[in-house]
Write an enzyme that holds these catalytic residues in place. Structure first.
Site, PDB file in Angstrom:
ATOM      1  CB  CYS A   7      -0.860  -0.108   1.165  1.00 27.97           C
ATOM      2  SG  CYS A   7      -0.110  -0.786   2.711  1.00 27.97           S
ATOM      3  NE  ARG A  13      -4.608   1.422   1.681  1.00 26.74           N
ATOM      4  CZ  ARG A  13      -4.291   2.037   0.867  1.00 26.74           C
ATOM      5  NH1 ARG A  13      -5.113   2.102  -0.502  1.00 26.74           N
ATOM      6  NH2 ARG A  13      -2.957   3.096   0.632  1.00 26.74           N
ATOM      7  CG  ASP A 120      -5.741   5.903   2.576  1.00 24.18           C
ATOM      8  OD1 ASP A 120      -5.565   5.532   3.849  1.00 24.18           O
ATOM      9  OD2 ASP A 120      -4.811   6.987   2.382  1.00 24.18           O
TER      10      ASP A 120
HETATM   11  P1  4NP Z   1      -1.161   2.794   3.792  1.00 24.87           P
HETATM   12  O1  4NP Z   1      -2.146   4.676   4.613  1.00 24.87           O
HETATM   13  O2  4NP Z   1      -1.020   3.272   2.375  1.00 24.87           O
HETATM   14  O3  4NP Z   1      -3.031   1.994   3.838  1.00 24.87           O
HETATM   15  O4  4NP Z   1      -0.804   2.642   5.209  1.00 24.87           O
HETATM   16  C1  4NP Z   1      -1.998   5.335   4.875  1.00 24.87           C
HETATM   17  C2  4NP Z   1      -1.002   5.653   5.589  1.00 24.87           C
HETATM   18  C3  4NP Z   1      -0.368   6.609   5.706  1.00 24.87           C
HETATM   19  C4  4NP Z   1      -0.912   7.705   5.146  1.00 24.87           C
HETATM   20  C5  4NP Z   1      -1.582   7.451   3.673  1.00 24.87           C
HETATM   21  C6  4NP Z   1      -1.866   6.205   3.816  1.00 24.87           C
HETATM   22  N1  4NP Z   1       0.226   8.785   4.841  1.00 24.87           N
HETATM   23  O5  4NP Z   1      -0.570   9.617   4.289  1.00 24.87           O
HETATM   24  O6  4NP Z   1       1.141   9.189   5.837  1.00 24.87           O
END
Ligand code: 4NP
Length: 148
Positions: A7, A13, A120
């Site tokens: 991800c 995720r 997300d």
């Molecule tokens: P992930 O979610 O891609 O599912 O781990 C996110 C975690 C952090 C951020 C964005 C999405 N962020 O912008 O810090």
């Protein structure tokens, strides 16, 4: 099989996808996860991912965020992107068709050819994490049934 879940941050995720698929497969398979951004490198999964995993009997607190690298194409047989943006970022690092053929959209396992995104959940509430958990559980059930 070596399978990598990817991800953006590798804290929401893909740690869930890693934990869920591990729970459905024997230990002979190597399952890992990574993020296309290194912004959270070294961090634990998000507390909301830890919580929804725990509710479902999974402990994902051994995981630490790391960035996806081109070497992952050599180590893994299958690379699952959570959304289209992750998919594009992974393909951008690919070197050849062999690399590219390993990369799949994870929800195409449960909804073939629809190219659906795992949304997300980072800026939402707990409901978003429950939704993500259920989507990933369904997709990982299909992946595990093909492998075993
Ligand atoms: P992930 O979610 O891609 O599912 O781990 C996110 C975690 C952090 C951020 C964005 C999405 N962020 O912008 O810090």
């Amino acid at each position: 099989m070596n399978i990598l879940m990817v991800c953006l941050g590798n804290i929401c995720r893909s740690p869930l996808a890693e934990g869920i698929l591990k729970s459905k497969l024997s230990a002979e398979h190597f399952i890992d996860s990574a993020g296309t951004s290194g912004h959270h490198s070294g961090e634990l999964p998000d507390q909301r991912s830890i919580a929804i995993a725990r509710i479902n009997g999974l402990d994902i607190t051994d995981q630490r965020s790391r960035k996806f690298t081109v070497k992952d194409f050599d180590e893994f047989d299958l690379i699952y992107a959570m959304d289209r943006s992750n998919y594009d970022n992974i393909l951008h690092l690919s070197r050849n068709d062999n690399d590219r053929n390993k990369v799949k959209m994870i929800l195409n396992e449960s909804f073939p050819n629809e190219n659906l995104n795992v949304p997300d959940p980072y800026y939402g509430g707990d409901q978003g994490f429950l939704n993500v958990y259920n989507m990933l559980d369904q997709a990982c059930e299909v992946i595990a049934s093909k492998i075993q």
